[in-house]
Scaffold this motif. Structure first.
Motif, PDB file in Angstrom:
ATOM      1  N   LEU A  42      -5.418 -23.238  88.497  1.00  0.00           N
ATOM      2  CA  LEU A  42      -5.413 -21.986  87.744  1.00  0.00           C
ATOM      3  C   LEU A  42      -4.029 -21.691  87.195  1.00  0.00           C
ATOM      4  O   LEU A  42      -3.881 -21.143  86.092  1.00  0.00           O
ATOM      5  CB  LEU A  42      -5.887 -20.834  88.635  1.00  0.00           C
ATOM      6  N   LEU A  43      -3.002 -22.042  87.953  1.00  0.00           N
ATOM      7  CA  LEU A  43      -1.646 -21.849  87.472  1.00  0.00           C
ATOM      8  C   LEU A  43      -1.392 -22.719  86.242  1.00  0.00           C
ATOM      9  O   LEU A  43      -0.725 -22.295  85.296  1.00  0.00           O
ATOM     10  CB  LEU A  43      -0.650 -22.172  88.582  1.00  0.00           C
ATOM     11  N   ARG A  44      -1.924 -23.943  86.277  1.00  0.00           N
ATOM     12  CA  ARG A  44      -1.785 -24.796  85.094  1.00  0.00           C
ATOM     13  C   ARG A  44      -2.514 -24.190  83.892  1.00  0.00           C
ATOM     14  O   ARG A  44      -2.047 -24.252  82.751  1.00  0.00           O
ATOM     15  CB  ARG A  44      -2.310 -26.198  85.391  1.00  0.00           C
ATOM     16  N   ALA A  45      -3.675 -23.582  84.153  1.00  0.00           N
ATOM     17  CA  ALA A  45      -4.395 -22.918  83.065  1.00  0.00           C
ATOM     18  C   ALA A  45      -3.575 -21.753  82.520  1.00  0.00           C
ATOM     19  O   ALA A  45      -3.516 -21.532  81.305  1.00  0.00           O
ATOM     20  CB  ALA A  45      -5.753 -22.418  83.567  1.00  0.00           C
ATOM     21  N   ALA A  46      -2.941 -20.997  83.420  1.00  0.00           N
ATOM     22  CA  ALA A  46      -2.085 -19.890  82.984  1.00  0.00           C
ATOM     23  C   ALA A  46      -0.932 -20.414  82.142  1.00  0.00           C
ATOM     24  O   ALA A  46      -0.518 -19.781  81.161  1.00  0.00           O
ATOM     25  CB  ALA A  46      -1.555 -19.128  84.197  1.00  0.00           C
ATOM     26  N   ARG A  47      -0.413 -21.585  82.505  1.00  0.00           N
ATOM     27  CA  ARG A  47       0.672 -22.190  81.726  1.00  0.00           C
ATOM     28  C   ARG A  47       0.208 -22.466  80.286  1.00  0.00           C
ATOM     29  O   ARG A  47       0.922 -22.171  79.321  1.00  0.00           O
ATOM     30  CB  ARG A  47       1.116 -23.493  82.392  1.00  0.00           C
ATOM     31  N   GLU A  48      -0.999 -23.022  80.158  1.00  0.00           N
ATOM     32  CA  GLU A  48      -1.513 -23.320  78.828  1.00  0.00           C
ATOM     33  C   GLU A  48      -1.719 -22.043  78.017  1.00  0.00           C
ATOM     34  O   GLU A  48      -1.393 -21.975  76.828  1.00  0.00           O
ATOM     35  CB  GLU A  48      -2.822 -24.102  78.948  1.00  0.00           C
ATOM     36  N   VAL A  49      -2.264 -21.015  78.677  1.00  0.00           N
ATOM     37  CA  VAL A  49      -2.493 -19.752  77.983  1.00  0.00           C
ATOM     38  C   VAL A  49      -1.164 -19.141  77.540  1.00  0.00           C
ATOM     39  O   VAL A  49      -1.009 -18.677  76.407  1.00  0.00           O
ATOM     40  CB  VAL A  49      -3.258 -18.775  78.889  1.00  0.00           C
ATOM     41  N   PHE A  55       4.987 -17.727  74.947  1.00  0.00           N
ATOM     42  CA  PHE A  55       5.878 -17.386  76.047  1.00  0.00           C
ATOM     43  C   PHE A  55       6.860 -18.523  76.320  1.00  0.00           C
ATOM     44  O   PHE A  55       6.557 -19.693  76.094  1.00  0.00           O
ATOM     45  CB  PHE A  55       5.081 -17.129  77.332  1.00  0.00           C
ATOM     46  N   ARG A  56       8.015 -18.151  76.829  1.00  0.00           N
ATOM     47  CA  ARG A  56       8.934 -19.136  77.393  1.00  0.00           C
ATOM     48  C   ARG A  56       8.557 -19.332  78.854  1.00  0.00           C
ATOM     49  O   ARG A  56       8.421 -18.361  79.605  1.00  0.00           O
ATOM     50  CB  ARG A  56      10.375 -18.664  77.289  1.00  0.00           C
ATOM     51  N   LEU A  57       8.374 -20.566  79.273  1.00  0.00           N
ATOM     52  CA  LEU A  57       7.867 -20.848  80.611  1.00  0.00           C
ATOM     53  C   LEU A  57       9.008 -21.182  81.561  1.00  0.00           C
ATOM     54  O   LEU A  57       9.875 -22.011  81.258  1.00  0.00           O
ATOM     55  CB  LEU A  57       6.883 -22.022  80.569  1.00  0.00           C
ATOM     56  N   LEU A  58       9.014 -20.540  82.711  1.00  0.00           N
ATOM     57  CA  LEU A  58       9.925 -20.847  83.807  1.00  0.00           C
ATOM     58  C   LEU A  58       9.070 -21.104  85.038  1.00  0.00           C
ATOM     59  O   LEU A  58       8.073 -20.402  85.259  1.00  0.00           O
ATOM     60  CB  LEU A  58      10.886 -19.683  84.068  1.00  0.00           C
ATOM     61  N   ALA A  59       9.440 -22.088  85.833  1.00  0.00           N
ATOM     62  CA  ALA A  59       8.544 -22.479  86.919  1.00  0.00           C
ATOM     63  C   ALA A  59       9.316 -22.865  88.166  1.00  0.00           C
ATOM     64  O   ALA A  59      10.496 -23.221  88.123  1.00  0.00           O
ATOM     65  CB  ALA A  59       7.650 -23.644  86.470  1.00  0.00           C
ATOM     66  N   ALA A 134       5.096 -19.639  89.707  1.00  0.00           N
ATOM     67  CA  ALA A 134       5.610 -20.142  90.983  1.00  0.00           C
ATOM     68  C   ALA A 134       4.451 -20.617  91.842  1.00  0.00           C
ATOM     69  O   ALA A 134       3.589 -19.826  92.229  1.00  0.00           O
ATOM     70  CB  ALA A 134       6.394 -19.043  91.706  1.00  0.00           C
ATOM     71  N   ASP A 135       4.436 -21.900  92.121  1.00  0.00           N
ATOM     72  CA  ASP A 135       3.365 -22.487  92.920  1.00  0.00           C
ATOM     73  C   ASP A 135       3.781 -22.578  94.377  1.00  0.00           C
ATOM     74  O   ASP A 135       4.927 -22.926  94.685  1.00  0.00           O
ATOM     75  CB  ASP A 135       3.030 -23.887  92.382  1.00  0.00           C
ATOM     76  N   ASP A 136       2.854 -22.250  95.273  1.00  0.00           N
ATOM     77  CA  ASP A 136       3.103 -22.290  96.718  1.00  0.00           C
ATOM     78  C   ASP A 136       4.356 -21.497  97.086  1.00  0.00           C
ATOM     79  O   ASP A 136       5.316 -22.011  97.659  1.00  0.00           O
ATOM     80  CB  ASP A 136       3.215 -23.736  97.211  1.00  0.00           C
ATOM     81  N   VAL A 137       4.311 -20.219  96.760  1.00  0.00           N
ATOM     82  CA  VAL A 137       5.451 -19.344  97.034  1.00  0.00           C
ATOM     83  C   VAL A 137       5.762 -19.301  98.524  1.00  0.00           C
ATOM     84  O   VAL A 137       6.918 -19.143  98.924  1.00  0.00           O
ATOM     85  CB  VAL A 137       5.173 -17.915  96.496  1.00  0.00           C
ATOM     86  N   ARG A 159       9.498  -7.833  79.283  1.00  0.00           N
ATOM     87  CA  ARG A 159       8.328  -8.606  78.840  1.00  0.00           C
ATOM     88  C   ARG A 159       8.249  -9.885  79.673  1.00  0.00           C
ATOM     89  O   ARG A 159       8.507 -10.978  79.194  1.00  0.00           O
ATOM     90  CB  ARG A 159       8.446  -8.909  77.346  1.00  0.00           C
ATOM     91  N   ILE A 160       7.883  -9.708  80.930  1.00  0.00           N
ATOM     92  CA  ILE A 160       7.839 -10.838  81.866  1.00  0.00           C
ATOM     93  C   ILE A 160       6.496 -10.831  82.588  1.00  0.00           C
ATOM     94  O   ILE A 160       6.081  -9.813  83.139  1.00  0.00           O
ATOM     95  CB  ILE A 160       8.971 -10.754  82.898  1.00  0.00           C
ATOM     96  N   ALA A 161       5.825 -11.960  82.560  1.00  0.00           N
ATOM     97  CA  ALA A 161       4.624 -12.168  83.372  1.00  0.00           C
ATOM     98  C   ALA A 161       5.015 -13.049  84.553  1.00  0.00           C
ATOM     99  O   ALA A 161       5.679 -14.071  84.375  1.00  0.00           O
ATOM    100  CB  ALA A 161       3.526 -12.841  82.563  1.00  0.00           C
ATOM    101  N   ILE A 162       4.640 -12.631  85.747  1.00  0.00           N
ATOM    102  CA  ILE A 162       4.938 -13.405  86.952  1.00  0.00           C
ATOM    103  C   ILE A 162       3.627 -13.732  87.638  1.00  0.00           C
ATOM    104  O   ILE A 162       2.852 -12.834  87.993  1.00  0.00           O
ATOM    105  CB  ILE A 162       5.848 -12.632  87.915  1.00  0.00           C
ATOM    106  N   ILE A 163       3.366 -15.010  87.819  1.00  0.00           N
ATOM    107  CA  ILE A 163       2.160 -15.444  88.526  1.00  0.00           C
ATOM    108  C   ILE A 163       2.606 -16.377  89.642  1.00  0.00           C
ATOM    109  O   ILE A 163       3.298 -17.373  89.407  1.00  0.00           O
ATOM    110  CB  ILE A 163       1.175 -16.173  87.597  1.00  0.00           C
TER     111      ILE A 163
END
Length: 842
Positions: A42-49, A55-59, A134-137, A159-163
């Motif tokens: 799902l996180l990968r799906a959020a990345r694609e969206v 968006f600029r992606l930070l991971a 952030a995966d496996d926080v 303007r920041i989305a955090i998942i």
């Protein structure tokens, strides 16, 4: 769409909606669920969206064994932004560089790093919306989790989305931050069938049913379990273990397909949190006992366990690490850590940690290394890592006294982070050791420090004084002063009785023979907190000899501000607290800042800065909650009640006061209960309910009432007098005023003096009040605009009743203007009414 997204349409739509809402305000979401349930997909799906939305992606991705590398996760997130650090203030840029080990410097406070991260993200978000994934926080290091939580709380209006994804059963700052959550469940039967047929290649109906039953909808299990279950000789005999254990067995079982060199390389990768392929191969050669090449990793790549790209080795999934480690013996895991340590001569910090994980039983050399590395960790602001290193150092220490000392040092670091439960565990472990006399005293202080509000425990106060005397006798005056300050705080928050208070004061004075002790902030505050009435004159004199501008220690300024507040000198207190606030903000020390803000509220209310008081109250309460300081949070709530009452918001004030009473009554914290009575009385007076207001206020002056506090009542005298006049209870109130007038003969508290002059004039008959009003109006109101406005209002009303209308209007006009400026609506309305009765207007 990835395999794990079969049947995930609803979750993907929710992610798309959430990311689409990031315009002027940020959004945050925590994906929770069991391992392998599809959070990463799902996180990968959020990345694609997010990428499609511009968006600029930070991971960042958490790794279980990486949790001891401070700020490693945060470095993953911010690494693409580090070239933009030139725009940060020097102090905050230095905090980040030091935290990441990129520069030498003083230890950065965790909040200083967090504020720097917010600044960096804010600057980037102004140019392009940002998505932090952030995966496996739960497997990020503690420092990175804290900073991510801090950013999540302050993402608006950025303007920041955090998942972030969090594995079920791993509570932590991010998972417990109250952020919106999406529980990721297993896929349904149809989706499971599709995964098994199209991706896992399971043809047999019976095999698919058996795997589906054991996978329980877990997508990763649906993909992995066929490798171990299909074709087994007796598949029905497989243990029915918890899902997590089955998945770890699935991963671990595939290790058996590798040759010894590949197994060694995979084990090294599992214990080494750094994904540098060259380092992993070097350590593998040590473990293997012979040179190895990159070919050792090829078979692991072929079976899908790892991926090697651009010199980095990445395990396919965090559970792979668990599976590998579970598949190996303890001796092999020890040997792997020793091998990693052997190739880290240039990095003594990491080498010490791996050496500590390579043995069982005492080893003084490694224990000493870990202690040294803990100091390095503290210097980098990685206090949680330091605690872990000191704990491991203690485990490897043979000498009982030294082991206890290291545990207590770890406990002190845990205290600095506000981690009460961890302090208790470490101190309990230390107390099982043969502690030295000083360390025993230190353990007593650490036991005490989180319990300053325990009420009525005079025996404990006496015990703390005894320990302080012992500490002083052993040569540790600092520890003695810390213990006495803790004992004095007990006396302040709750009534411990005169004998306990006298013991604290006498013990402090006995220590005052040392050079500079009488001007030590802890000494001054101890006298003020334990003896706010009898020691007021001494404290006033000592504070007069201290210039806030000459002090660079924010904590000393804070404690001096506490002392001034305790004796009722809001003007002096704000001089200390204002400078402390500025320093603490610049240093990012938000735990102490929350205390300073709460203290500022009551002092700003007394001096007429009500807008500043309201802002400080809201921020102070938030910070007290975030930094785990329940008593200070209740105190901030009491300040909210006062602020609302003074502004005339009666319902809100009474609601806040009820919350304070409910919380403070459980511990009989009479200081906070007294504040609640004042808030109720002021609120009821503002609403015209004067009889009820007087009854509530009078409770704070009766020594047998739970809300009685010997100093806190000083700030209620003015309100008591006003309510008494309106309720016709002047004679009753005069008895309280007479008693406090006797107190004032030996207690030069500025707050008490101002309030008593007001009360005497207001309670007097109009015919005899002249000299009392002259005394009231002739005092110096510099720094007291609220008191001056109230005095002008009372004086103008008295003049108007005597028919001296011109003089009355001269007093009432500035009163109305100042009360409007302050925000004291009920009093401003009264001033205008008096002006109208006098025949004038603004």
């Amino acid at each position: 769409m990835t395999s794990a997204l079969f049947g995930r349409d609803a979750e993907v739509r929710a992610l798309m909606e959430m990311i689409g809402e990031v315009s002027e305000e940020g959004q945050c979401l925590v994906l929770t669920g069991d391992p392998g349930i599809g959070k990463t997909a799902l996180l990968r799906a959020a990345r694609e969206v997010a990428r499609g939305a511009g968006f600029r992606l930070l991971a960042a991705a958490g790794v279980q064994s990486e949790a001891e590398l401070p700020f490693a996760g945060l470095h993953q997130v911010l690494r693409p932004l580090l070239r933009s650090m030139a725009g940060l203030p020097d102090q905050r840029r230095q905090a980040l560089l030091t935290a990441f080990g990129l520069a030498a410097g003083e230890r950065p406070d965790i909040f200083a790093v967090a504020l720097a991260a917010v600044d960096l993200l804010e600057a980037a978000a102004n140019e392009q919306p940002i998505a932090i994934l952030a995966d496996d926080v739960q497997w990020l290091d503690a420092q990175s989790q804290d900073v991510l939580t801090f950013v999540a709380h302050r993402r608006s209006p950025l303007r920041i989305a955090i998942i972030g994804t969090v594995r079920t059963g791993y509570p932590g700052p991010f998972a417990s931050a109250g952020l919106p959550e999406m529980a990721v469940r297993g896929v349904d039967g149809d989706a499971a069938e599709e995964i098994l047929r199209s991706l896992a290649g399971v043809a047999g109906v019976a095999d698919r049913r058996r795997i589906r039953d054991q996978a329980q909808g877990n997508p990763l299990a649906l993909l992995e379990l066929p490798e171990t279950l299909t074709g087994a000789a007796h598949p029905e005999a497989q243990d029915w273990q918890p899902l997590t254990a089955r998945l770890e067995r699935a991963f671990g079982g595939r290790v058996a397909e590798l040759d010894q060199a590949a197994r060694d390389a995979l084990l090294i990768a599992a214990v080494d949190p750094v994904d540098d392929a060259a380092e992993i191969l070097s350590a593998t050669a040590v473990l293997h006992g012979a040179p190895v090449t990159a070919d050792a990793l090829r078979r692991a790549e072929e079976v899908g366990l790892v991926q090697v790209e651009h010199g980095r080795l990445v395990l396919r999934h965090p559970l792979m690490r668990s599976g590998v480690l579970q598949a190996e013996t303890l001796e092999r895991r020890h040997a792997a850590n020793a091998a990693v340590a052997a190739v880290l001569d240039a990095d003594p910090y990491r080498r010490a940690w791996h050496r500590g994980q390579s043995i069982v039983g005492p080893d003084e050399e490694i224990a000493d290394e870990l202690e040294t590395s803990a100091a390095t960790a503290v210097g980098r602001g990685a206090v949680m890592s330091a605690i872990g290193m000191l704990h491991r150092s203690a485990q490897l220490t043979g000498d009982s006294a030294q082991r206890g000392h290291r545990l207590l040092v770890a406990a002190e670091h845990a205290f600095s982070l506000g981690r009460q439960e961890q302090v208790g565990l470490l101190v309990t472990a230390a107390e099982r050791c043969d502690l030295s006399e000083l360390d025993w005293a230190r353990a007593q202080w650490l036991r005490e420090i989180f319990h300053d509000g325990v009420p009525g425990d005079a025996a404990r106060v006496h015990q703390l004084c005894d320990v302080a005397r012992q500490s002083s006798g052993a040569g540790d005056r600092d520890l003695a002063l810390n213990l006495l300050l803790g004992a004095a705080l007990r006396c302040w928050w709750a009534d411990t009785g005169p004998a306990a208070r006298d013991d604290v004061v006498a013990t402090a004075k006995a220590l005052a023979g040392g050079a500079g002790t009488t001007h030590d902030h802890r000494y001054v505050a101890t006298l003020a907190l334990a003896g706010p009435v009898v020691e007021c004159g001494t404290v006033v004199e000592l504070l007069s000899e201290v210039r806030p501008a000459d002090i660079a220690d924010a904590d000393a300024l804070r404690v001096f501000g506490i002392a001034a507040t305790a004796i009722g000198d809001p003007v002096s207190s704000l001089a200390f607290l204002g400078r402390a606030e500025a320093l603490l903000r610049s240093q990012g020390r938000l735990a102490l800042l929350s205390q300073v803000l709460s203290l500022c509220v009551v002092n700003r209310l007394e001096t007429g800065d009500w807008d500043g008081a309201q802002a400080a109250a809201g921020e102070g309460e938030l910070l007290a909650k975030e930094t785990g300081q329940p008593i200070w949070r209740i105190g901030a709530l009491a300040c909210d009640a006062l602020s609302s009452a003074f502004r005339g918001d009666t319902d809100q004030a009474l609601s806040y006061a009820a919350e304070v009473e409910a919380a403070a009554s459980r511990q009989r914290l009479n200081h906070l209960l007294s504040m609640a009575q004042l808030a109720k009385g002021a609120a009821l007076s503002a609403a015209g309910r004067h009889d009820q207001a007087y009854r509530e206020l009078a409770r704070a002056f009766r020594t047998d009432d739970p809300s009685f506090h010997q100093r806190e009542r000083f700030g209620a005298v003015m309100f008591l007098a006003e309510a008494a006049v309106e309720a016709g209870r002047q004679a009753h109130a005069n008895a309280f005023v007479a008693e406090l007038s006797q107190v004032a003969t030996k207690t030069p508290s500025p707050l008490l003096i101002v309030h008593l002059r007001y009360a005497r004039a207001v309670l007097a008959d109009d015919a005899t009040a002249g000299p009392l009003y002259a005394d009231l109006m002739n005092q110096d109101f510099a720094g007291w605009p609220w008191a001056e406005a109230c005095a002008n209002l009372a004086y103008g009303g008295w003049l108007r009743r005597l028919g001296r209308r011109t003089e009355a209007m001269a007093a009432l006009r500035p009163a109305a203007a100042e009360l409007d400026r302050i925000g004291a609506a009920p009093w401003a309305d009264r001033a205008r009414a008096e002006l109208g009765a006098a025949g004038g207007g603004l």
